[in-house]
Design an enzyme around this catalytic site. Structure first.
Site, mmCIF file in Angstrom:
data_model
loop_
_atom_site.group_PDB
_atom_site.id
_atom_site.type_symbol
_atom_site.label_atom_id
_atom_site.label_comp_id
_atom_site.label_asym_id
_atom_site.label_seq_id
_atom_site.Cartn_x
_atom_site.Cartn_y
_atom_site.Cartn_z
ATOM 1 C CE LYS A 56 28.700 -118.409 -98.720
ATOM 2 N NZ LYS A 56 30.010 -118.309 -98.045
ATOM 3 C CB SER A 84 30.569 -112.571 -103.842
ATOM 4 O OG SER A 84 30.055 -113.850 -103.516
#
Length: 333
Positions: A56, A84
């Site tokens: 990410k 999340s």
């Protein structure tokens, strides 16, 4: 490449130049035992070794460095996202490098280790319900309160382009690769990878993998239209609970060759195999790709697709969820 997509390969190339000084060139590892089990040559792109523990950071850093200067004069007052855990950690880290406050909307069900890591990087956490709608509503409220800007975890074009840099590395590291298998939630990673692969080497297959409990990508491909999950999915793979979106869907629709769904037991088995056989502490989301390759459905893939690269997306494991860790006590000093 079709102009209807939110990014082009040129955006991926730009992202690579934008972030290469601040991200790791993660290794590709192999396992003869897993090759025997799968009946194919498997290559594991180890994004669990990436900064912040997942892929990410690629998209988050590209967004911070590329999107923000083009959006506002000077630094924004804040950046906001819903995640999340892994994108939240990555965005917080990237924002901290640039001296920008970060606010992360996190579902209450997110693993504790990811919430603690977000806080450790210096972000403010705001909790939401686990549904996509709740996450987005809370994020919009925080944006209004902070006058910040949203960096969407998987639909922001700069994020998608950043994730596509994985494929640039894979093509150099595994030049004879026949296919990439990518876990899919919101679809940012698989979309960026598909744009890159189908531009540079269109013969290489791009497969998405997702839990059968969160099969919106499979259903969308099956029906030929965007079909989000109706309810918050129940799956151990917490990183792929989000549905694909308006920006990732057209790319997935046109450029992803197939979608494989796997059960919770298959995810657990594949994750444990990687732990035991490769000694890599991946999170269950990262086990989804191997689970797909070992599934019965994957046996329909031509045997000519021999060299398969599986993206191990992250390694942010909630160790307290393991019974033996819960039972262990800290040794006395």
């Amino acid at each position: 490449m079709c102009a209807q997509y939110c990014i082009s390969f040129a955006d991926v190339e730009k992202a690579h130049l934008n972030i290469q000084d601040s991200v790791h060139l993660t290794p590709v590892l192999t396992s003869s035992i897993l090759n025997q089990i799968a009946g194919r040559n498997l290559f594991f792109k180890c994004e669990l070794f990436q900064k912040t523990g997942s892929f990410k950071i690629r998209g988050a850093l590209n967004a911070i460095r590329g999107l923000i200067p083009d959006t506002l004069e000077g630094k924004p007052k804040a950046v906001v996202t819903h995640s999340s855990g892994n994108h939240g950690q990555a965005l917080t880290y990237a924002a901290k490098l640039e001296g920008i406050p970060a606010y992360i909307v996190v579902p209450q069900t997110a693993p504790n280790c990811k919430k603690l890591a977000i806080q450790a990087y210096g972000a403010s956490i705001v909790y939401s319900e686990p549904s996509d709608e709740s996450r987005e509503n809370v994020a919009q409220r925080i944006i209004q309160e902070t006058e910040g800007i949203l960096v969407h975890p998987n639909q922001e074009p700069a994020v998608i382009a950043g994730q596509g840099t994985i494929a640039l590395e894979v093509l150099n590291q595994v030049p004879l690769v026949d296919a990439l298998v990518v876990p899919v939630g919101g679809g940012g990673m698989v979309a960026g990878i598909a744009i890159t692969i189908k531009t540079l080497k269109p013969s290489v297959k791009v497969y998405a993998a997702e839990p059968s409990n969160a099969d919106d990508c499979y259903q969308s491909k099956l029906k030929g239209e965007l079909t989000p999950n109706l309810h918050p999915p129940e799956t151990i793979a917490d990183g792929v609970k989000s549905s694909i979106g308006l920006n990732t869907w057209p790319i997935i629709r046109d450029l992803v060759d197939d979608v494989f769904t796997v059960t919770e037991d298959e995810i657990k088995y594949a994750t444990q195999l990687v732990w035991e056989r490769m000694k890599l502490l991946i999170e269950p989301t990262a086990g989804v790709g191997l689970a797909a390759v070992l599934s019965q459905h994957f046996q329909t893939v031509s045997p000519e697709v021999k060299n398969i690269c599986i993206v191990l997306s992250g390694g942010n494991v909630d160790l307290t969820s393991l019974s033996w860790v819960k039972q262990a006590e800290r040794p006395a000093p």
